[in-house]
Design an enzyme around this catalytic site. Structure first.
Site, PDB file in Angstrom:
ATOM      1  N   SER A  39      53.023  58.578  31.119  1.00  0.00           N
ATOM      2  CA  SER A  39      52.984  57.960  32.306  1.00  0.00           C
ATOM      3  C   SER A  39      53.201  57.740  34.123  1.00  0.00           C
ATOM      4  O   SER A  39      52.595  56.850  34.488  1.00  0.00           O
ATOM      5  CB  SER A  39      52.790  55.771  31.660  1.00  0.00           C
ATOM      6  OG  SER A  39      54.223  56.053  31.726  1.00  0.00           O
ATOM      7  N   ASN A 126      60.513  47.798  25.660  1.00  0.00           N
ATOM      8  CA  ASN A 126      59.260  46.908  25.069  1.00  0.00           C
ATOM      9  C   ASN A 126      59.623  45.775  26.612  1.00  0.00           C
ATOM     10  O   ASN A 126      58.693  45.383  26.634  1.00  0.00           O
ATOM     11  CB  ASN A 126      59.214  47.164  24.018  1.00  0.00           C
ATOM     12  CG  ASN A 126      59.049  47.757  23.350  1.00  0.00           C
ATOM     13  OD1 ASN A 126      58.750  48.857  23.820  1.00  0.00           O
ATOM     14  ND2 ASN A 126      59.012  48.346  22.031  1.00  0.00           N
ATOM     15  N   THR A 171      15.985  30.526  48.118  1.00  0.00           N
ATOM     16  CA  THR A 171      15.718  30.858  46.862  1.00  0.00           C
ATOM     17  C   THR A 171      14.846  31.534  46.070  1.00  0.00           C
ATOM     18  O   THR A 171      13.415  31.591  46.480  1.00  0.00           O
ATOM     19  CB  THR A 171      15.595  29.083  45.547  1.00  0.00           C
ATOM     20  OG1 THR A 171      13.932  28.821  46.163  1.00  0.00           O
ATOM     21  CG2 THR A 171      16.181  28.182  46.508  1.00  0.00           C
ATOM     22  N   HIS A 172      14.264  32.491  45.036  1.00  0.00           N
ATOM     23  CA  HIS A 172      13.905  32.896  44.391  1.00  0.00           C
ATOM     24  C   HIS A 172      14.118  34.616  46.012  1.00  0.00           C
ATOM     25  O   HIS A 172      12.874  35.089  45.853  1.00  0.00           O
ATOM     26  CB  HIS A 172      12.953  32.808  44.192  1.00  0.00           C
ATOM     27  CG  HIS A 172      13.106  31.473  43.338  1.00  0.00           C
ATOM     28  ND1 HIS A 172      12.488  32.083  42.485  1.00  0.00           N
ATOM     29  CD2 HIS A 172      12.389  30.671  43.046  1.00  0.00           C
ATOM     30  CE1 HIS A 172      12.466  30.639  41.637  1.00  0.00           C
ATOM     31  NE2 HIS A 172      12.800  29.853  42.538  1.00  0.00           N
ATOM     32  N   LYS A 299      18.695  55.392  61.585  1.00  0.00           N
ATOM     33  CA  LYS A 299      19.462  54.932  60.429  1.00  0.00           C
ATOM     34  C   LYS A 299      21.143  54.547  60.702  1.00  0.00           C
ATOM     35  O   LYS A 299      21.676  55.609  61.438  1.00  0.00           O
ATOM     36  CB  LYS A 299      19.619  55.823  59.007  1.00  0.00           C
ATOM     37  CG  LYS A 299      18.251  56.923  58.218  1.00  0.00           C
ATOM     38  CD  LYS A 299      17.897  55.285  57.985  1.00  0.00           C
ATOM     39  CE  LYS A 299      18.244  55.127  56.549  1.00  0.00           C
ATOM     40  NZ  LYS A 299      18.440  55.881  55.818  1.00  0.00           N
ATOM     41  N   ASN A 301      23.482  52.509  58.210  1.00  0.00           N
ATOM     42  CA  ASN A 301      23.939  52.177  57.330  1.00  0.00           C
ATOM     43  C   ASN A 301      25.192  51.178  56.926  1.00  0.00           C
ATOM     44  O   ASN A 301      25.957  51.870  57.551  1.00  0.00           O
ATOM     45  CB  ASN A 301      24.106  53.572  55.923  1.00  0.00           C
ATOM     46  CG  ASN A 301      22.649  54.281  56.299  1.00  0.00           C
ATOM     47  OD1 ASN A 301      21.691  54.495  56.418  1.00  0.00           O
ATOM     48  ND2 ASN A 301      22.618  55.644  56.422  1.00  0.00           N
ATOM     49  N   GLU A 306      27.751  48.660  50.855  1.00  0.00           N
ATOM     50  CA  GLU A 306      27.457  48.951  50.557  1.00  0.00           C
ATOM     51  C   GLU A 306      28.488  49.595  48.863  1.00  0.00           C
ATOM     52  O   GLU A 306      28.198  49.349  47.661  1.00  0.00           O
ATOM     53  CB  GLU A 306      27.024  49.865  49.696  1.00  0.00           C
ATOM     54  CG  GLU A 306      25.447  50.142  50.736  1.00  0.00           C
ATOM     55  CD  GLU A 306      24.630  51.040  51.476  1.00  0.00           C
ATOM     56  OE1 GLU A 306      24.382  52.194  50.326  1.00  0.00           O
ATOM     57  OE2 GLU A 306      24.648  51.160  52.933  1.00  0.00           O
ATOM     58  N   TYR A 333      54.457  45.427  20.386  1.00  0.00           N
ATOM     59  CA  TYR A 333      54.261  46.367  21.303  1.00  0.00           C
ATOM     60  C   TYR A 333      53.817  47.702  20.156  1.00  0.00           C
ATOM     61  O   TYR A 333      53.886  48.476  19.173  1.00  0.00           O
ATOM     62  CB  TYR A 333      55.254  46.887  21.884  1.00  0.00           C
ATOM     63  CG  TYR A 333      55.398  47.916  23.078  1.00  0.00           C
ATOM     64  CD1 TYR A 333      54.707  47.663  24.076  1.00  0.00           C
ATOM     65  CD2 TYR A 333      55.170  49.365  22.539  1.00  0.00           C
ATOM     66  CE1 TYR A 333      54.286  48.763  24.616  1.00  0.00           C
ATOM     67  CE2 TYR A 333      54.587  50.429  23.501  1.00  0.00           C
ATOM     68  CZ  TYR A 333      54.418  50.064  24.861  1.00  0.00           C
ATOM     69  OH  TYR A 333      54.050  51.258  25.796  1.00  0.00           O
ATOM     70  N   GLN A 338      50.177  51.050  27.027  1.00  0.00           N
ATOM     71  CA  GLN A 338      50.568  51.879  28.516  1.00  0.00           C
ATOM     72  C   GLN A 338      49.315  51.951  28.622  1.00  0.00           C
ATOM     73  O   GLN A 338      49.612  52.255  30.339  1.00  0.00           O
ATOM     74  CB  GLN A 338      51.349  53.250  27.979  1.00  0.00           C
ATOM     75  CG  GLN A 338      51.635  53.835  28.997  1.00  0.00           C
ATOM     76  CD  GLN A 338      52.379  55.471  28.620  1.00  0.00           C
ATOM     77  OE1 GLN A 338      53.765  55.516  28.510  1.00  0.00           O
ATOM     78  NE2 GLN A 338      51.109  56.605  28.375  1.00  0.00           N
ATOM     79  N   LYS A 341      47.834  50.139  32.902  1.00  0.00           N
ATOM     80  CA  LYS A 341      47.974  49.686  33.722  1.00  0.00           C
ATOM     81  C   LYS A 341      47.201  50.919  34.607  1.00  0.00           C
ATOM     82  O   LYS A 341      46.568  49.948  35.889  1.00  0.00           O
ATOM     83  CB  LYS A 341      49.708  50.640  34.523  1.00  0.00           C
ATOM     84  CG  LYS A 341      51.288  49.498  33.895  1.00  0.00           C
ATOM     85  CD  LYS A 341      52.643  50.768  34.113  1.00  0.00           C
ATOM     86  CE  LYS A 341      52.871  50.443  32.811  1.00  0.00           C
ATOM     87  NZ  LYS A 341      52.338  50.314  31.204  1.00  0.00           N
TER      88      LYS A 341
END
Ligand code: ARG
Length: 475
Positions: A39, A126, A171-172, A299, A301, A306, A333, A338, A341
């Protein structure tokens, strides 16, 4: 155990088996075991926490007389050198040593020799990893709080500037009632305030120290767990050694708060995308926060918005991943853990980007107040104001006022004008008691100015909300 006489003699344990547990292992791990087991590429990010934990543990071992002061001093000195090597990027991490704990300890042994072997007294990886990870998450929560506070400051600044800038409220996604842009921005200040509250609750619950729980059962050495906890800035030691090494709900809690926070940022991002479109035209992001298209020269963007919206998927995914990993694990454990993370590191890296990009866009955007005002007046957005006027002035019940207003809206619609441009005679044809005074409430500005209720959209009320928000969030 007997082995076939023609079998090759295994190499001595010291050459091939793991230096940490070579005692009863004869052969080295298979390559594929090493590949799935190691790891270090991920948990090397815990080096600072790991070394802080080891220093605290060593100091406690000295204070309780478990190791000598000389050994303690050598360990402290050696650990500091390892820390500096890692901080300066001069450390050669060895995947054969599996994880950060063993990389640190092996290097310590190379630097100081025999005393290094005493550091792991009354400790297991541990309780070590549980401690490191809590320390890391605690720091991430502190950093997140600062970043969210900076975003709130940006929102509040822009809200102050636009406390009276009228825009349509939806709304909506249908024009509903006029609101102010400042009021709208302040809604996000509230959401982020609750996010900060969730992170802070999480930090409070997390702040107990697992170190000293050993592998799972505690230890026969006379530890001072309170001392280690205090040294590392924890409120107190964890109460149960089995729970100490099994618990990851602190990480789950942090991830769930991150996912909710991401959801809020995503909604703001979505609004930035909508508002900056040619169809809305409410705001404009500068070149600093937009990208062009290689084919379509017109454009602009809103990529950052996004991506803030898009990364919410990762945040929620991280929570689901770790919950799924944890859900079926018998105490205590298991190596499954592991896998805790990567989602946490990824989620907090992503969240940090999202929060800082949101702050950047909020500061960068310019408002097209005319476009907002035009849209606020469209769609008969002051129809509720007309109905309220009928209730207030003529004393008719709201349901009846709603019905009358509906008829008037239909007339306005057929003649293609907004309510404030509809001639009095046409209104009177439907409700003869309507007077000239009704026009006072029919413009978006008047509508907004009248909504002075607590938390409402009137500029005066928005300014009061802003003043209070500064006290609540920015002090
Ligand atoms: N690298 C491990 C982890 O992150 C450390 C704990 C290993 N403990 C063990 N008993 N194998 O979970």
């Amino acid at each position: 155990m007997s082995r076939p006489t023609n079998a090759p003699t295994p190499a001595p344990a010291s050459d091939s088996a793991n230096p940490m547990w070579g005692g009863r292992f004869e052969a080295a791990a298979a390559d594929i075991l090493q590949a799935i087991n190691a790891s270090i590429d991920v948990d090397k990010r815990l080096y600072d926490e790991d070394i802080a934990g080891s220093k605290a543990h060593a100091a406690m071992l000295v204070a309780t007389g478990i190791i000598s002061a000389d050994d303690g001093a050598a360990i402290e000195r050696g650990l500091e050198q390892v820390r500096q090597e890692m901080a300066n990027g001069r450390f050669a991490f060895d995947v054969g040593l599996e994880d950060i704990h063993m990389n640190v300890e092996a290097r310590l042994a190379a630097l100081i020799g025999a005393p290094a072997g005493r550091l792991h007294t009354a400790r297991s990886r541990n309780d070590q990893v549980a401690t490191d990870f809590r320390l890391w998450v605690r720091r991430a929560l502190e950093r997140t709080d600062l970043e969210l506070k900076a975003l709130q400051a940006a929102l509040i600044e822009r809200a102050e500037e636009h406390a009276a800038t009228v825009m349509p409220g939806f709304t909506h996604l249908q024009s509903a009632q006029p609101v102010t842009f400042g009021h709208h921005l302040m809604a996000y200040v509230e959401m982020i305030g609750r996010d900060r509250g969730r992170f802070s609750d999480c930090a409070t619950r997390l702040n107990e120290c697992p170190l000293g729980a050993g592998a799972l059962a505690g230890t026969s050495f006379p530890l001072d767990r309170v001392m280690t906890a205090r040294t590392l800035g924890f409120r107190e030691p964890t109460a149960n050694s089995l729970d100490s090494v099994s618990a990851r709900d602190f990480a789950l809690e942090a991830l769930s708060a991150a996912a909710i926070c991401g959801t809020h940022l995503s909604r703001l991002a979505e609004e930035i995308v909508l508002w900056s479109s040619a169809q809305f035209g409410f705001i404009r992001l500068s070149d600093r926060f937009t990208t062009g298209s290689s084919m379509m020269p017109q454009k602009r963007n809103p990529d950052a918005a996004e991506l803030v919206r898009g990364k919410t998927g990762r945040l929620l995914g991280a929570f689901i991943a770790l919950t799924t990993t944890m859900k079926g694990l018998a105490l205590t454990y298991s190596k499954d853990m592991q896998e805790d993370k990567p989602p946490v590191f990824d989620a907090f890296d992503s969240l940090s980007l999202c929060v800082r990009a949101s702050e950047g866009m909020v500061r960068d955007l310019t408002v097209n107040a005319e476009a907002m005002a035009r849209a606020a007046g469209a769609g008969h957005a002051t129809a509720t104001d007309l109905a309220d006027w009928l209730v207030r002035t003529l004393g008719v019940p709201f349901r009846e006022a709603h019905h009358t207003t509906g008829k008037i809206v239909r007339v306005a619609e057929t003649s293609g004008v907004t309510l404030d441009k509809l001639p009095l005679s046409e209104m009177r044809a439907i409700e003869p008691r309507i007077t000239e005074a009704v026009y006072q409430v029919l413009t978006p500005e008047r509508s907004v100015a009248s909504r002075t209720s607590f938390g409402g959209t009137a500029p005066s009320e928005v300014r009061r909300q802003i003043a209070r928000a500064k006290e609540r969030f920015l002090r």
